[in-house]
Write a protein that holds these residues in place. Structure first.
Motif, PDB file in Angstrom:
ATOM      1  N   THR A 228     -45.286  -0.636  14.905  1.00 40.81           N
ATOM      2  CA  THR A 228     -45.280   0.589  15.610  1.00 40.81           C
ATOM      3  C   THR A 228     -45.722   0.295  17.205  1.00 40.81           C
ATOM      4  O   THR A 228     -45.220   0.833  18.187  1.00 40.81           O
ATOM      5  CB  THR A 228     -45.530   1.680  14.989  1.00 40.81           C
ATOM      6  N   LYS A 229     -47.047   0.084  17.140  1.00 38.49           N
ATOM      7  CA  LYS A 229     -47.749  -0.147  18.594  1.00 38.49           C
ATOM      8  C   LYS A 229     -46.941  -1.109  19.412  1.00 38.49           C
ATOM      9  O   LYS A 229     -46.934  -0.863  20.606  1.00 38.49           O
ATOM     10  CB  LYS A 229     -49.139  -0.315  18.399  1.00 38.49           C
ATOM     11  N   TYR A 230     -46.673  -2.270  18.823  1.00 37.71           N
ATOM     12  CA  TYR A 230     -45.899  -3.160  19.446  1.00 37.71           C
ATOM     13  C   TYR A 230     -44.406  -2.733  20.094  1.00 37.71           C
ATOM     14  O   TYR A 230     -43.898  -3.187  21.135  1.00 37.71           O
ATOM     15  CB  TYR A 230     -45.849  -4.507  19.164  1.00 37.71           C
ATOM     16  N   PHE A 231     -43.742  -2.063  19.260  1.00 37.36           N
ATOM     17  CA  PHE A 231     -42.451  -1.539  19.766  1.00 37.36           C
ATOM     18  C   PHE A 231     -42.786  -0.711  20.916  1.00 37.36           C
ATOM     19  O   PHE A 231     -41.733  -0.749  21.801  1.00 37.36           O
ATOM     20  CB  PHE A 231     -41.872  -0.796  18.565  1.00 37.36           C
ATOM     21  N   VAL A 232     -43.548   0.161  20.814  1.00 36.57           N
ATOM     22  CA  VAL A 232     -43.834   0.919  22.196  1.00 36.57           C
ATOM     23  C   VAL A 232     -44.530   0.160  23.238  1.00 36.57           C
ATOM     24  O   VAL A 232     -43.537   0.558  24.315  1.00 36.57           O
ATOM     25  CB  VAL A 232     -45.024   1.973  21.818  1.00 36.57           C
ATOM     26  N   ASN A 233     -45.052  -0.873  23.407  1.00 37.58           N
ATOM     27  CA  ASN A 233     -45.326  -1.797  24.365  1.00 37.58           C
ATOM     28  C   ASN A 233     -44.264  -2.364  24.807  1.00 37.58           C
ATOM     29  O   ASN A 233     -43.869  -2.610  26.292  1.00 37.58           O
ATOM     30  CB  ASN A 233     -46.357  -2.948  23.933  1.00 37.58           C
ATOM     31  N   THR A 234     -43.264  -2.806  23.816  1.00 40.82           N
ATOM     32  CA  THR A 234     -42.013  -3.301  24.383  1.00 40.82           C
ATOM     33  C   THR A 234     -41.058  -2.264  25.190  1.00 40.82           C
ATOM     34  O   THR A 234     -40.318  -2.655  26.194  1.00 40.82           O
ATOM     35  CB  THR A 234     -41.343  -3.913  23.227  1.00 40.82           C
ATOM     36  N   LEU A 235     -40.956  -1.043  24.835  1.00 39.94           N
ATOM     37  CA  LEU A 235     -40.097  -0.162  25.334  1.00 39.94           C
ATOM     38  C   LEU A 235     -40.740   0.138  26.899  1.00 39.94           C
ATOM     39  O   LEU A 235     -40.118   0.592  27.733  1.00 39.94           O
ATOM     40  CB  LEU A 235     -40.075   0.991  24.549  1.00 39.94           C
ATOM     41  N   ILE A 236     -42.276   0.186  26.878  1.00 34.45           N
ATOM     42  CA  ILE A 236     -42.717   0.336  28.392  1.00 34.45           C
ATOM     43  C   ILE A 236     -42.488  -0.563  29.089  1.00 34.45           C
ATOM     44  O   ILE A 236     -42.373  -0.421  30.298  1.00 34.45           O
ATOM     45  CB  ILE A 236     -44.372   0.482  27.864  1.00 34.45           C
ATOM     46  N   ILE A 237     -42.066  -1.801  28.672  1.00 33.07           N
ATOM     47  CA  ILE A 237     -42.082  -3.128  29.174  1.00 33.07           C
ATOM     48  C   ILE A 237     -40.299  -3.024  29.758  1.00 33.07           C
ATOM     49  O   ILE A 237     -39.913  -3.500  30.927  1.00 33.07           O
ATOM     50  CB  ILE A 237     -42.401  -4.340  29.060  1.00 33.07           C
ATOM     51  N   ALA A 238     -39.484  -2.964  28.640  1.00 32.93           N
ATOM     52  CA  ALA A 238     -37.877  -3.205  28.949  1.00 32.93           C
ATOM     53  C   ALA A 238     -37.315  -2.094  29.490  1.00 32.93           C
ATOM     54  O   ALA A 238     -36.249  -2.323  30.268  1.00 32.93           O
ATOM     55  CB  ALA A 238     -37.512  -3.629  27.487  1.00 32.93           C
ATOM     56  N   VAL A 239     -37.752  -1.010  29.165  1.00 35.10           N
ATOM     57  CA  VAL A 239     -36.836   0.280  29.507  1.00 35.10           C
ATOM     58  C   VAL A 239     -36.947   0.650  31.131  1.00 35.10           C
ATOM     59  O   VAL A 239     -35.931   0.794  31.906  1.00 35.10           O
ATOM     60  CB  VAL A 239     -37.147   1.509  28.933  1.00 35.10           C
ATOM     61  N   PRO A 240     -38.333   0.642  31.603  1.00 36.69           N
ATOM     62  CA  PRO A 240     -38.203   0.628  33.131  1.00 36.69           C
ATOM     63  C   PRO A 240     -37.781  -0.781  33.994  1.00 36.69           C
ATOM     64  O   PRO A 240     -37.186  -0.539  34.825  1.00 36.69           O
ATOM     65  CB  PRO A 240     -39.863   0.783  33.362  1.00 36.69           C
ATOM     66  N   GLY A 241     -37.962  -1.770  33.215  1.00 36.90           N
ATOM     67  CA  GLY A 241     -37.468  -3.008  33.664  1.00 36.90           C
ATOM     68  C   GLY A 241     -35.831  -3.065  34.020  1.00 36.90           C
ATOM     69  O   GLY A 241     -35.311  -3.528  35.119  1.00 36.90           O
ATOM     70  N   VAL A 242     -35.165  -2.534  33.038  1.00 36.26           N
ATOM     71  CA  VAL A 242     -33.881  -2.786  33.125  1.00 36.26           C
ATOM     72  C   VAL A 242     -33.129  -1.402  33.968  1.00 36.26           C
ATOM     73  O   VAL A 242     -32.254  -1.796  34.650  1.00 36.26           O
ATOM     74  CB  VAL A 242     -33.036  -2.298  31.678  1.00 36.26           C
TER      75      VAL A 242
ATOM     76  N   PRO B 265     -49.254 -19.504  40.440  1.00 36.86           N
ATOM     77  CA  PRO B 265     -49.428 -18.721  41.515  1.00 36.86           C
ATOM     78  C   PRO B 265     -49.467 -17.405  41.341  1.00 36.86           C
ATOM     79  O   PRO B 265     -50.267 -16.379  41.813  1.00 36.86           O
ATOM     80  CB  PRO B 265     -48.327 -19.031  42.488  1.00 36.86           C
ATOM     81  N   LEU B 266     -48.688 -17.035  40.178  1.00 34.73           N
ATOM     82  CA  LEU B 266     -48.367 -15.520  40.032  1.00 34.73           C
ATOM     83  C   LEU B 266     -49.645 -15.049  39.284  1.00 34.73           C
ATOM     84  O   LEU B 266     -50.277 -13.766  39.553  1.00 34.73           O
ATOM     85  CB  LEU B 266     -47.178 -15.129  39.104  1.00 34.73           C
ATOM     86  N   TYR B 267     -50.206 -15.965  38.341  1.00 36.99           N
ATOM     87  CA  TYR B 267     -51.318 -15.465  37.822  1.00 36.99           C
ATOM     88  C   TYR B 267     -52.604 -15.212  38.812  1.00 36.99           C
ATOM     89  O   TYR B 267     -53.357 -14.295  38.630  1.00 36.99           O
ATOM     90  CB  TYR B 267     -51.973 -16.691  36.887  1.00 36.99           C
ATOM     91  N   VAL B 268     -52.819 -16.084  39.711  1.00 33.24           N
ATOM     92  CA  VAL B 268     -53.643 -15.975  40.742  1.00 33.24           C
ATOM     93  C   VAL B 268     -53.399 -14.713  41.495  1.00 33.24           C
ATOM     94  O   VAL B 268     -54.392 -13.885  41.987  1.00 33.24           O
ATOM     95  CB  VAL B 268     -53.700 -17.246  41.661  1.00 33.24           C
TER      96      VAL B 268
ATOM     97  N   VAL C 297     -42.708  -6.274  36.767  1.00 32.36           N
ATOM     98  CA  VAL C 297     -42.513  -6.748  38.246  1.00 32.36           C
ATOM     99  C   VAL C 297     -41.733  -8.136  38.135  1.00 32.36           C
ATOM    100  O   VAL C 297     -40.958  -8.519  38.722  1.00 32.36           O
ATOM    101  CB  VAL C 297     -43.748  -6.951  38.978  1.00 32.36           C
ATOM    102  N   VAL C 298     -42.355  -8.779  37.244  1.00 32.73           N
ATOM    103  CA  VAL C 298     -41.882 -10.356  37.032  1.00 32.73           C
ATOM    104  C   VAL C 298     -40.359 -10.104  36.445  1.00 32.73           C
ATOM    105  O   VAL C 298     -39.551 -10.939  36.873  1.00 32.73           O
ATOM    106  CB  VAL C 298     -42.720 -11.198  36.224  1.00 32.73           C
ATOM    107  N   GLN C 299     -40.108  -9.539  35.630  1.00 34.44           N
ATOM    108  CA  GLN C 299     -39.027  -9.252  34.914  1.00 34.44           C
ATOM    109  C   GLN C 299     -37.931  -8.753  35.921  1.00 34.44           C
ATOM    110  O   GLN C 299     -36.965  -9.219  35.955  1.00 34.44           O
ATOM    111  CB  GLN C 299     -38.822  -8.372  33.740  1.00 34.44           C
ATOM    112  N   VAL C 300     -38.449  -7.742  36.518  1.00 40.10           N
ATOM    113  CA  VAL C 300     -37.240  -7.439  37.663  1.00 40.10           C
ATOM    114  C   VAL C 300     -36.991  -8.389  38.702  1.00 40.10           C
ATOM    115  O   VAL C 300     -35.853  -8.609  39.271  1.00 40.10           O
ATOM    116  CB  VAL C 300     -37.829  -6.195  38.465  1.00 40.10           C
ATOM    117  N   GLY C 301     -38.105  -8.962  39.191  1.00 44.35           N
ATOM    118  CA  GLY C 301     -37.695 -10.153  40.298  1.00 44.35           C
ATOM    119  C   GLY C 301     -36.918 -11.199  39.844  1.00 44.35           C
ATOM    120  O   GLY C 301     -36.110 -11.723  40.486  1.00 44.35           O
TER     121      GLY C 301
END
Length: 320
Positions: A101-115, A158-161, A187-191
């Protein structure tokens, strides 16, 4: 006595009858069927497509079959043996033990705004490239398209730094930097995904009738009105198809979250499968149940947007 009215065939003169198109008949006087005859070539194509479909569905079917059987049974008799016990216990255990449940919420936080951000920015750039007379628009489209050719793994370091040096307020990131936050992954997904979306949407917008925008200009519509109220509604099938693909790609991503997030409580759902792997022993039937649970949201999204997805893929395949 009542006179019978002559039929159409009786009242038709020879001249009119000769002008009427002849109705094709099959041998024996029967009308031809509407289906085309099955030729060896068509049979071969259908056999090939059926084989490929079964090959793609076989791993999923095997995972579902294994997730319904106890591990002791499959280890003794093999995964391709007939079942002796079928139950949903592994699904309950996979969902509770991994904390999905917690990981599903984290995925939605990343995927929905990214899309949403990807489609908005890509549609805006595509509108400028395809519908506005800008200098260097072709060069700009080539630049966005060339970004897809860059291997993502090359710029991990480079992105890590860079993300460790970009400050953020505490309310946005507990690490006070972009590293170890969902912002870095978004940011990386959008880029990386925006180039593909610009290429698809720009080519689709070029097929829209130019007269619609010309009429809007005559009526006094500005650039934003032509983009938001005229062009975007016409691009709904293409946006739905891209949205389905983008959500699937961002949802299934594991590399960027693993590199840019160190806090285990912020990881997406793909990382929850690691919690089902023991240190000395791994129950692969339990892991199969977790994999099926993780795959369900993408299947649900595709089923909900299936009509728009197929319409977006087939646009431009025929004229008229």
């Amino acid at each position: 006595m009542t006179k019978l009215r002559p039929t159409t065939a009786e009242t038709t003169t020879p001249a009119v009858a000769s002008a009427l198109p002849a109705v094709p008949t099959a041998p024996g006087g029967a009308r031809p069927a509407g289906r085309r005859p099955l030729r060896p070539g068509r049979l071969g194509v259908h056999a090939f497509l059926t084989t490929v479909s079964l090959a793609f569905l076989a791993p999923l079917a095997l995972a579902v079959y294994a997730s319904l059987r106890p591990y002791d049974e499959t280890s003794e008799h093999g995964y391709f043996s007939l079942p002796r016990t079928l139950s949903l216990d592994y699904y309950r255990q996979a969902f509770t033990d991994s904390g999905m449940t917690k990981y599903f919420v984290n995925t939605l936080i990343i995927a929905v705004p990214g899309v949403l951000v990807t489609l908005f920015l890509a549609s805006f750039v595509a509108f400028a490239v395809a519908r506005l007379k800008l200098r260097g628009s072709i060069l700009l489209l080539m630049l966005f398209t060339a970004g897809n050719l860059l291997p993502q793994q090359v710029i991990v370091t480079p992105l890590y730094v860079l993300f460790n040096r970009i400050p953020l307020p505490y309310r946005m990131s507990e690490s006070m930097t972009m590293y170890d936050s969902h912002w870095a992954v978004v940011v990386v997904q959008v880029g990386f995904q925006i180039g593909f979306c610009v290429f698809v949407l720009a080519n689709f917008m070029r097929t829209l009738p130019q007269e619609i925008l010309e009429a809007a200009v005559v009526d006094g519509a500005g650039v934003w009105t032509r983009y938001w109220r005229i062009t975007l509604p016409l691009c709904r099938p293409a946006l739905a198809a891209l949205g389905t693909l983008q959500f699937t790609w961002m949802y299934n991503d594991f590399l960027w979250a693993l590199v840019f997030i160190s806090d285990g409580d912020k990881l997406p759902v793909t990382s929850a499968l690691n919690n089902l792997r023991g240190q000395f022993f791994t129950d692969y039937n339990l892991l199969a149940a977790g994999s099926v649970i993780v795959a369900l949201p993408t299947i649900l999204v595709f089923l909900l947007l299936q009509r728009h997805f197929i319409a977006g893929l087939t646009l431009g395949s025929s004229k008229g």
